[in-house]
Design an enzyme around this catalytic site. Structure first.
Site, mmCIF file in Angstrom:
data_model
loop_
_atom_site.group_PDB
_atom_site.id
_atom_site.type_symbol
_atom_site.label_atom_id
_atom_site.label_comp_id
_atom_site.label_asym_id
_atom_site.label_seq_id
_atom_site.Cartn_x
_atom_site.Cartn_y
_atom_site.Cartn_z
ATOM 1 N N HIS A 1 4.003 7.149 3.657
ATOM 2 C CA HIS A 1 4.954 6.050 3.476
ATOM 3 C C HIS A 1 4.474 5.103 2.385
ATOM 4 O O HIS A 1 3.311 5.142 1.979
ATOM 5 C CB HIS A 1 5.195 5.284 4.781
ATOM 6 C CG HIS A 1 4.009 4.562 5.348
ATOM 7 N ND1 HIS A 1 3.159 5.113 6.269
ATOM 8 C CD2 HIS A 1 3.527 3.315 5.121
ATOM 9 C CE1 HIS A 1 2.219 4.253 6.593
ATOM 10 N NE2 HIS A 1 2.414 3.140 5.909
ATOM 11 N N GLU B 1 7.764 1.158 4.934
ATOM 12 C CA GLU B 1 7.263 0.115 5.816
ATOM 13 C C GLU B 1 7.481 -1.220 5.107
ATOM 14 O O GLU B 1 7.199 -1.345 3.912
ATOM 15 C CB GLU B 1 5.763 0.340 6.069
ATOM 16 C CG GLU B 1 5.105 -0.717 6.948
ATOM 17 C CD GLU B 1 3.614 -0.428 7.174
ATOM 18 O OE1 GLU B 1 2.987 0.250 6.336
ATOM 19 O OE2 GLU B 1 3.081 -0.918 8.184
ATOM 20 N N HIS C 1 0.828 -1.205 0.000
ATOM 21 C CA HIS C 1 0.000 0.000 0.000
ATOM 22 C C HIS C 1 0.856 1.245 0.000
ATOM 23 O O HIS C 1 2.049 1.189 0.313
ATOM 24 C CB HIS C 1 -0.972 0.038 1.197
ATOM 25 C CG HIS C 1 -0.303 0.070 2.545
ATOM 26 N ND1 HIS C 1 -0.002 -1.073 3.244
ATOM 27 C CD2 HIS C 1 0.105 1.100 3.327
ATOM 28 C CE1 HIS C 1 0.557 -0.738 4.399
ATOM 29 N NE2 HIS C 1 0.650 0.562 4.468
HETATM 30 CO CO CO Z 1 1.297 1.341 6.272
#
Ligand code: CO
Length: 134
Positions: A79, A130, A7
């Site tokens: 992020h 991440e 994502h």
């Molecule tokens: Co995230």
């Protein structure tokens, strides 16, 4: 090491308004807002054919994205999340390569209930990364 883009997270001061734009102007399928008090955010998931966008609004007094919103009052990309097969092996390889793993380096349970770590933006073209064990 990294696999799929899981994502892209976008921080916003108003997740309801942001979700409405994704739904109404972009024609995307969006979830209802979900409060995640343990993570200090309210999230809307935008489902795309090949990945997800997560719209994040600060929740509570200690939200980890409040500082970002203070610096970027209209919101912005927060992020990107890449999938890895083995979070511990990935962390160790990254640390050995000199990349900075945030926090104490131990994986935490991310917003999807899977272990995640975060990598400092200074090592990756100014982008917070991440890693999630898929
Ligand atoms: Co995230």
């Amino acid at each position: 090491m990294i696999g799929k883009l899981n994502h892209v997270a976008i921080a916003t001061p108003d997740v309801t308004a942001a979700a409405a734009m994704y739904r109404d102007a972009l024609g995307a399928r969006v979830s209802e807002p979900q409060a995640l008090p343990d993570h200090g955010v309210t999230v809307v998931f935008v489902e795309l054919p090949n990945t997800k966008i997560e719209l994040l609004e600060p929740l509570g007094t200690n939200s980890p994205i409040q500082g970002f919103i203070d610096k970027n009052p209209t919101g912005g990309m927060h992020h990107v999340c890449y999938e890895v097969e083995d979070i511990i092996a990935s962390r160790d390889a990254l640390a050995a390569s000199g990349a900075k793993v945030l926090g104490d380096g131990e994986p935490r349970q991310g917003a999807h209930g899977k272990p995640v770590i975060f990598l400092h933006p200074k090592d990756f073209a100014g982008t917070l990364i991440e890693l999630e064990q898929a």
